[in-house]
Structure formats: structure tokens, C-alpha cells
Scaffold this motif. Structure first.
Motif, PDB file in Angstrom:
ATOM      1  N   ILE A 121      -0.269  40.964  21.217  1.00 26.01           N
ATOM      2  CA  ILE A 121       0.525  39.763  20.949  1.00 26.01           C
ATOM      3  C   ILE A 121      -0.033  38.555  21.695  1.00 26.01           C
ATOM      4  O   ILE A 121      -0.105  37.447  21.153  1.00 26.01           O
ATOM      5  N   ASP A 122      -0.440  38.745  22.955  1.00 21.33           N
ATOM      6  CA  ASP A 122      -0.978  37.619  23.726  1.00 21.33           C
ATOM      7  C   ASP A 122      -2.196  37.009  23.035  1.00 21.33           C
ATOM      8  O   ASP A 122      -2.353  35.780  22.999  1.00 21.33           O
ATOM      9  N   GLU A 123      -3.060  37.859  22.483  1.00 26.41           N
ATOM     10  CA  GLU A 123      -4.246  37.357  21.790  1.00 26.41           C
ATOM     11  C   GLU A 123      -3.851  36.544  20.562  1.00 26.41           C
ATOM     12  O   GLU A 123      -4.436  35.489  20.286  1.00 26.41           O
ATOM     13  N   GLU A 124      -2.849  37.025  19.825  1.00 26.90           N
ATOM     14  CA  GLU A 124      -2.385  36.298  18.643  1.00 26.90           C
ATOM     15  C   GLU A 124      -1.756  34.960  19.035  1.00 26.90           C
ATOM     16  O   GLU A 124      -1.927  33.955  18.349  1.00 26.90           O
ATOM     17  N   ILE A 125      -1.026  34.945  20.142  1.00 21.92           N
ATOM     18  CA  ILE A 125      -0.402  33.699  20.604  1.00 21.92           C
ATOM     19  C   ILE A 125      -1.474  32.682  20.981  1.00 21.92           C
ATOM     20  O   ILE A 125      -1.391  31.499  20.622  1.00 21.92           O
ATOM     21  N   MET A 155       1.319  33.763   9.186  1.00 22.09           N
ATOM     22  CA  MET A 155       1.468  33.993  10.624  1.00 22.09           C
ATOM     23  C   MET A 155       2.544  35.031  10.940  1.00 22.09           C
ATOM     24  O   MET A 155       2.346  35.916  11.779  1.00 22.09           O
ATOM     25  N   SER A 156       3.699  34.926  10.288  1.00 19.20           N
ATOM     26  CA  SER A 156       4.800  35.855  10.569  1.00 19.20           C
ATOM     27  C   SER A 156       4.382  37.295  10.314  1.00 19.20           C
ATOM     28  O   SER A 156       4.661  38.192  11.116  1.00 19.20           O
ATOM     29  N   ILE A 196       4.288  40.405  12.976  1.00 24.20           N
ATOM     30  CA  ILE A 196       5.110  41.598  12.742  1.00 24.20           C
ATOM     31  C   ILE A 196       4.251  42.854  12.812  1.00 24.20           C
ATOM     32  O   ILE A 196       4.652  43.879  13.371  1.00 24.20           O
ATOM     33  N   ASN A 197       3.047  42.788  12.241  1.00 22.81           N
ATOM     34  CA  ASN A 197       2.159  43.948  12.204  1.00 22.81           C
ATOM     35  C   ASN A 197       1.299  44.082  13.458  1.00 22.81           C
ATOM     36  O   ASN A 197       0.539  45.040  13.589  1.00 22.81           O
ATOM     37  N   CYS A 198       1.422  43.121  14.357  1.00 21.55           N
ATOM     38  CA  CYS A 198       0.561  43.109  15.545  1.00 21.55           C
ATOM     39  C   CYS A 198       1.082  44.078  16.605  1.00 21.55           C
ATOM     40  O   CYS A 198       2.262  44.042  16.956  1.00 21.55           O
ATOM     41  N   PRO A 199       0.217  44.957  17.145  1.00 20.09           N
ATOM     42  CA  PRO A 199       0.639  45.807  18.267  1.00 20.09           C
ATOM     43  C   PRO A 199       1.071  44.940  19.444  1.00 20.09           C
ATOM     44  O   PRO A 199       0.552  43.836  19.635  1.00 20.09           O
ATOM     45  N   ALA A 253       7.785  36.298  18.837  1.00 18.56           N
ATOM     46  CA  ALA A 253       6.802  37.284  19.301  1.00 18.56           C
ATOM     47  C   ALA A 253       6.944  37.527  20.801  1.00 18.56           C
ATOM     48  O   ALA A 253       6.840  38.665  21.270  1.00 18.56           O
ATOM     49  N   ILE A 254       7.193  36.452  21.554  1.00 21.41           N
ATOM     50  CA  ILE A 254       7.378  36.596  23.005  1.00 21.41           C
ATOM     51  C   ILE A 254       8.620  37.433  23.294  1.00 21.41           C
ATOM     52  O   ILE A 254       8.611  38.312  24.171  1.00 21.41           O
ATOM     53  N   GLN A 255       9.707  37.177  22.545  1.00 25.76           N
ATOM     54  CA  GLN A 255      10.930  37.968  22.726  1.00 25.76           C
ATOM     55  C   GLN A 255      10.684  39.437  22.401  1.00 25.76           C
ATOM     56  O   GLN A 255      11.164  40.326  23.111  1.00 25.76           O
TER      57      GLN A 255
END
Length: 314
Positions: free
Chosen positions: A154-158, A142-143, A147-150, A212-214
């Protein structure tokens, strides 16, 4: 719904530890024992209006019908399957069942015997174990994914991570059965509490999501700051130019600068660092260069600018 069996078989049938039923060749119920009633939750009158395959889960029914066809055609003498069934309450139950034919002296089929063992608890434990392995694999990667997520993804990953947590929490709720006469919806409860490892995995997911939110908030703040600076730069009444400290020349100029010196924007952006002296009186340029080299900044200094036409402006 009554079919007479030999007395010895009648006792075995009625008091068997698993569910048993006699079916006509059209799959209608002829006789059902107590455990069969309890497995499905229907009474004798209700079974009289049903066929066996009506109790099979829709995703498994094709498999069951195919085996029954083989049995009736004589291709196989009996068969055993693990299948999902529908309880009267709507609950999905798992059963290990066998299906055999009883024949007369000539070998012609008379009726079928179905025996079914409740394996719902075992299948739930297997499903929970399988999902736990999948969830642990998800947490371990997950981490890296975040980290590699544009930032815009991020919202989609969350959302994906929260769905995984929800599925994991639901999968861990292994329900235990209560005495008959009490509806499952009001009596199901957790057989086991969450373990320390369960809680640790959920905390890891929460920490990664929080980070990720931060990260997204920081990126949004940076973008907003850049937009404010860009707007202030473009709309400033003062002459403004952005220079590269690496010697690449002019990076940007604002509208006021362009209008004051009479150059085209592209002309100014093509000027390298050595050609800046063409825009400023040579003596002023030398003092500016000296201050930048020594102090890193130049403040409150009047200089004389040279327009494209050669006119001088302070």
C-alpha cells in the motif's frame, strides 16, 4: 556580427514577426533580428561566440544535426522542425523553425537562413491536455488497484499516487510571459486557476489514499491483536486448546496443555472432534458438549482430564 542584405530584405529581416538569423556554413551567427534575440535572451556579442546547435536541447540535437547534414549535402532544399531550445535563463522553449541555404549564381551555398516561431505556449497546452487524459485514466483505475493491493504494498501505491498528483499539479501550471527586462523566475504566474474538475479529481485521489491508509491501519491492528492473543495463548499457565466448531478437531494447544497431559503436540493436532472424549472423563465430555450445543459456551466448570499414561487430572 554583421552581414549586409539588399535593402528590401534588410527591412523584412529586421521587422519580421518571427525570429530570424543568418548563419555561416559553420553555423556561426552573422546577423540576428530582434525577435531572435528575445526568443533566446542573448545579446549580439554573446551570439558572436556561439553556434546555432549550441542552443538546441540535448535531446533534440541529433535530429537537428542530421537534417542540417542533409541540407548541406544537397539531399534536401530546406527543412522544418519542431524542437526544444535553451533560453539564456535555462528555461526550455519550443520553436517551430525552418532552415534554408542562400546560394550564389553558381549554386554554391553562401549562408543559411533560420526562421523560428515561438510555440512554447501551444506545446505546454498540448502537454497539459495529454497529461490530463492520462491522469483521469489513472484516477478511474485507482480504487481497483488499491482494493487488490496487498497491505505490504500500500505504501508503494500511495507514493505512486502522490507522485501522479504532483506531476498533474505541475503540468497544470501554464506560465505566461512578461515584458522583457524582467527575469522569468520572478514573473511566471498561473495563466488559469484550477477548474472544478481538477479539484474533483484531486479529491478522489485523496479519498482513495485515505481509505487505503485506514485499511492498512486496520490490518496492522488486527495483526498486532493476533500476535498478542498468540503470545497470551502460548504463555498461559492454564491448559488451553482451540477447537474447530466445524468438526475439524484440534486447531492448536498451548505448551501447558501438552506438558500436563504428556502428549506430543502433533498427536493432539491429529485428534478429530470425536476422539476428544479420550482426553476428558466421558461424563464431563457429555456435559460440555450439551452446554456448547445449548448455550454456545462453557464457563467455570471443573472437569477431569486423562493423560496419555491414563492418569486422571483435575
Amino acid at each position: 556580427m554583421r552581414t549586409k542584405l539588399p535593402e528590401d530584405y534588410e527591412v523584412v529581416f529586421d521587422f519580421a514577426a518571427i525570429g530570424m538569423a543568418l548563419l555561416s556554413l559553420d553555423e556561426e551567427f552573422l546577423k540576428v533580428n530582434t525577435n531572435f534575440y528575445e526568443f533566446f535572451g542573448y545579446n549580439g556579442n554573446e551570439f558572436a561566440e556561439m553556434t546555432f546547435t549550441e542552443l538546441v536541447h540535448h535531446e533534440d540535437i541529433s535530429m537537428v544535426i542530421e537534417e542540417i547534414k542533409k541540407l548541406l549535402s544537397g539531399q534536401i532544399p530546406t527543412f522544418h522542425l519542431e524542437s526544444r531550445f535553451l533560453h539564456k535563463s535555462g528555461e526550455i522553449k519550443w520553436g517551430l523553425f525552418s532552415f534554408s541555404l542562400v546560394r550564389d549564381g553558381k549554386g554554391d551555398p553562401l549562408y543559411a537562413i533560420v526562421q523560428i516561431q515561438d510555440i512554447t505556449s501551444r506545446k505546454r497546452r498540448e502537454d497539459n491536455l495529454s497529461y490530463r487524459v492520462e491522469f483521469e485514466r489513472f484516477v478511474s483505475t485507482m480504487s481497483t488497484r488499491f482494493i487488490n493491493c496487498p497491505v505490504d504494498k500500500i505504501d508503494e501505491e500511495i507514493i505512486s499516487a502522490l507522485e501522479k498528483i504532483s506531476q498533474f499539479l505541475n503540468s497544470e501550471r501554464i506560465f505566461i510571459d512578461h515584458p522583457s527586462g524582467i527575469t522569468p523566475s520572478s514573473t511566471q504566474e498561473l495563466a488559469e486557476p484550477f477548474s472544478e474538475e481538477d479539484i474533483r479529481l484531486i479529491k478522489v485521489v485523496g479519498e482513495v489514499i485515505f481509505s487505503a491508509i485506514q485499511r492498512k491501519q486496520t490490518e496492522i491492528a488486527r495483526q498486532n491483536s493476533e500476535q498478542l492473543i498468540s503470545a497470551a495463548f502460548a504463555g498461559s499457565p492454564a491448559l488451553m486448546m482451540i477447537l474447530s466448531i466445524e468438526g475439524r478437531g484440534v486447531i492448536d494447544v498451548n505448551k501447558t496443555f501438552i506438558e500436563a497431559l504428556g502428549y506430543d503436540r502433533n498427536e493432539l493436532l491429529n485428534i478429530n472432534i470425536d476422539e476428544l472424549s479420550n482426553l476428558v472423563r466421558p461424563s464431563d465430555y457429555e456435559r460440555i458438549y450439551e452446554c456448547l450445543s445449548q448455550y454456545g459456551s462453557v464457563l467455570n466448570r471443573e472437569i477431569e482430564m486423562i493423560t496419555k499414561s491414563g492418569a486422571k487430572r483435575k
